[in-house]
Design an enzyme around this catalytic site. Structure first.
Site, mmCIF file in Angstrom:
data_model
loop_
_atom_site.group_PDB
_atom_site.id
_atom_site.type_symbol
_atom_site.label_atom_id
_atom_site.label_comp_id
_atom_site.label_asym_id
_atom_site.label_seq_id
_atom_site.Cartn_x
_atom_site.Cartn_y
_atom_site.Cartn_z
ATOM 1 N N GLY A 204 0.827 -1.195 0.000
ATOM 2 C CA GLY A 204 0.000 0.000 0.000
ATOM 3 C C GLY A 204 0.863 1.246 0.000
ATOM 4 C CB CYS A 205 0.206 4.674 -1.201
ATOM 5 S SG CYS A 205 -1.477 4.885 -0.593
#
Lengths: 355, 355, 355, 355
Positions: free
Chosen positions: D153-154
């Site tokens: 995920g970012c």
């Protein structure tokens, strides 16, 4: 106290124009807001949809019958799509309310021009002749007795305020009026649409509606009235990455009359100053200062100025307004003031933004 | 008419805080603006520098002697740099004006904390004890009789409004208060500086002043007062690409007292609602709704809410305000209303922005 | 390896145009960057000023003698102000380097037009005749042997690519060309200037240089060359709140020749498609699709399309480019490719931006 | 030529992550893009949806069977919603393709943590143990032989790169890790949603997902692995008005080990420099210089630095990345390079943005 106030309702109160009407009216001491209608947000408080207004306007949005809205109100303002207004407005009038309508449905005197531009048959063409075009600077007297006011389009307001002194006084050729204009994103309304998402809009700039945008015919009709001739209007709107604001850059040829006046920046500036002397909301800028949408953000003011290009003989006219302000909701309140015998600046003069 | 009005002057009227003061006061019916001083723009109209105000505030900026400013005014508001205010304010007081100062020079009771943070020797430490910290929500009574008000810093206001109910009631550990905050670009003031140019600021986001930002010690001193203990405050400001607005996200540990209350989102929300009941400008948001700078843009409102993280046992508090509004100029007007016995909302309640 | 590469230096490497040149050349496998000169940032790494380039271009900026820069380089690109270039460029040429200059100093064949527009006496008018105007689409052959290339202005590039097919083929009246154009803020350069600060630029939009902007005469001269007649060009630039990008909306009258072709959107689109067939960087958009600055952001592409307004008989032409890309630095690299016999797309084709 | 290239297909190619994958791969000389699938835009060219890519990537989007996509490709990258990936990925693997997945479905080793966070039953938990978490800086060796890579995920990428040196070396208390983070609007994906419209997003800033945001458990699991302990992670994301970029500000307490090293800004900086020596995409900033999302815009770089607050004894860590770059698509390409034995920087090093 409230019984002395003018009762105003807004149909379609949760769009950007509707919300700006609320913004203006909560600052207007002569007005009591009665109904705010919204199909999408029925039962929610206005301030749930626009949390800026928590504690300022907590009226609950409803979808009560339009007849009842009219009966409860001295004035109903409709912020509805064209084609819907043309059916709704007559109902409101019949039930005793005065109406200011924000759609294109009652802006035209020429039925054919309307039907061609909007690709609709008008169900109540009989209302067109008595509807007053809500530009107070030109139709102030008519507004005083109007029951139905058609609030002008945003681009038409911006263009016509810039052009009027020249059209009315025969100072420009009427067969080649070129209007290049720019609008902020709020002009597209409040809606879920990828085209107006932040990632698609920021750092973008483009023309749209490049041929036959509806406002073209509206501008043309008023140019015809102002000049008393059959004008030719070329119009190109653009979408720019700011929320609110509109700028028009207009290219015209001086008529022989204007040429004979030794057209110059000074002459153009004086034409504006003379024509708009006493107008509270039209700011004629100083010589060599030109309109900026920043300076009219959030307000009912419109700025104008122009210049003469000696190399080509063309005159350029500029105007800037807030598309939701003078271009929509706040101009409607200016018209409302005229309709109800109030000072034209009531509730409007100090609605401005600083930084 | 004007003779019944309170005479207000602004020293440093053309910066963003000064301009926002003008914005508020032109909407304030009890106030007459007397002098707007500006060294840089002496002789120009205020509306030449801020064209939004053409026709609204066309007062000419001057650089008349500060003694004269004080003599002509009931209140002088100074928007001067720290180190300059500490010399100027005593002069204004001596000449009979009440003063609201926007610098850090009179915000501290603890002289050493000031001198350490600002790296200056204070020329008038005797004024610190009588100066009132201009947060009306906490110091309303003191403001009524104050001659000198130190308007709080923007970050301190935002942080303290969020923390106060918890500090005053012993609900959080005071040895680990972490404040992560974000400001819009106007917080840097009106100046030619590459760092705040559009091309350097847009699509950018970064921390600054990461250790020892001056507002840390100001927040800490007030936290000490609110809690009656020696608090530890960690503070990190960030610069974000919007003009106006400030948000604080605060991480604290519940005290035993708060734990014993079965801490939850609901409990935190109720603590806020009870503590700020009756406060016009503190908006306690509904459960599970959190502050957004958009909702307070242009206004004196501040929004708060909080939540409890059951996984880690931490409490998060959030607050949002306009850094020029509740964070500076409009809060000064709220304090002014207290000082002069006016309703606290005078001139402020309807200063909001819609879209 | 590097010995086979073309040695390029940039004078004035830390402005926005200079930085964009670096951006392009670090992606260009045939090029070795030798000197980056900067008076302001001497001794600092390029990546200290533009931290995006840490690890990508860490060359130290210097202010070594221009003679030495020329001796060490096959090509020197100058990003200097007009009036400075006219003195510097001859020195570079004398010392054996080819030069691409970004100022207006070598763009004109008509000395009087230059001196009138720039209000300067040209110290080296003898160079004007051999300097090649660096628009590869029109002067590709001349570029192959050029020693001095005058990189076109941003507005001229945008305008001329849109107008050329019509001017060259006698399709429009040449006595009334109206160019309404918009630029992003980076067009003003990298500098501390209040006018381009975030708070003054965001949510703003305005015209500037409304009469006699320097690019007007540059556009006119090239229009004269393209059409073989004495053209009349009206030009109005505007400043918009985005970093990069430029859009031109151009109003022209069809000539008898174009009228006889049954002018329509389709005809205009085909004129573009035919004229620019094979051009890698000119995107002729599909019918009824119009240019958007977003689509050319960061790249050397330029988009064009046009339409016909049957109500007024006018033709509208549109073009969009990145003012730092096709409008400045990347077009210079395209010209460089021509000058050094490389494929015109070398290093350029994949420099684009997505979201 | 193409037969020597690695065949890559993208499922869900027209969202922002998909488009950024295309962006990276068209610049990657070892890759041939085979299929771009899109249900919404089937039959349209990629460059019709993203006109930036006209002439650069004109592949037609299709919705061919996923089995066929797998058979035609060496690698398939899936940019699908969670819950959809968990069904699709096994199908792709069965048909012989390696897979990089962008959803949360294969990021966890702890099935319960996944099912609690995503409120889904996982249909293929047997794949979790062999899936490699696609952070090349930590799992480089595992990536070399991976058939299934779960792209992080970012927020996790941004947080973990900042925390790893401290967690791995026992330098911080693991029971109170506070991550305050900010994302640009593109993080919400490409969709028609009022909440992400320009008018609702510009000049706004707010927290969201304030308790239990899914990335919290993903960060926690990796923190557990890095530290070998059961960590406590508090995480708060915010939405900021820029398109791309992410910044994390992290508050931690030094462990006894770090205290014994005389913790200071210098020590923290050196910990980073030592730990990330040789890492191409992790930029350890110079002392007292802190990350800015502007500096990593459009690239696969991530910036880190930290500081020590002597007043409170806390350590602050900062990191900035592009949420679509290192935070999503470009990191996937970095992982791809590892999987296929290419230099880790292939196609990535020069993807940067200047102004």
């Amino acid at each position: 106290m409230a019984e002395n106030k003018i009762k105003v309702s807004i149909i379609g109160a949760t769009g950007y124009v509707g919300a700006e009407l609320v913004h203006g009216f909560v600052n207007h001491e002569n007005v009591e807001l009665v109904h705010l209608t919204s199909r999408s947000f029925k039962g929610q408080k206005f301030s749930d949809i626009y949390p800026q207004y928590r504690g300022v306007c907590d009226i609950e949005c409803s979808d009560i019958e339009y007849e009842q809205v009219a009966k409860d109100s001295d004035l109903v303002i409709t912020a509805l799509p064209h084609g819907v207004s043309s059916v709704t407005v007559p109902l409101l009038l019949e039930n005793g309310a005065k109406v200011i309508d924000h759609s294109g449905d009652f802006r035209y005197k020429n039925l054919q021009a309307y039907e061609k531009s909007y690709k609709l048959e008008h169900p109540h063409p009989e209302l067109l002749s008595s509807a007053v075009y809500g530009l107070p600077e030109f139709y102030r007297d008519e507004l005083k007795t109007a029951n139905l006011v058609a609030n002008p389009g945003c681009y038409p307001t911006c263009s016509l305020i810039a052009l009027a002194p020249f059209l009315k006084q025969g100072l420009i050729d009427t067969d080649s009026i070129i209007i290049d204009a720019v609008s902020g994103v709020s002009g597209a309304g409040r809606k879920a649409d990828l085209a107006y998402s932040f990632c698609e809009t920021d750092e973008a700039f483009k023309p749209y509606g490049v041929v036959g945008h509806r406002h073209t015919s509206e501008i043309k009709e008023q140019c015809d009235f102002l000049s008393g001739t059959d004008t030719k209007v070329t119009f190109t709107p653009h979408l720019a990455p700011f929320k609110r604001g509109m700028l028009a850059t207009i290219y015209v040829r001086p008529s022989e009359k204007l040429k004979s006046m030794d057209v110059s920046n000074e002459v153009i500036n004086k034409i504006y100053s003379d024509f708009y002397a006493g107008e509270e909301f039209v700011r004629v800028l100083p010589l060599k200062t030109y309109p900026d949408v920043k300076a009219v953000n959030g307000s009912n003011y419109i700025e104008v100025n122009g210049c003469y290009d000696p190399e080509t003989g063309l005159v350029k006219l500029f105007s800037a307004q807030d598309n939701l302000g003078k271009g929509a909701a706040l101009q409607a309140i200016q018209a409302f003031n005229c309709m109800f015998g109030l000072p034209e600046t009531a509730g409007l003069k100090n609605i401005i933004r600083g930084v």
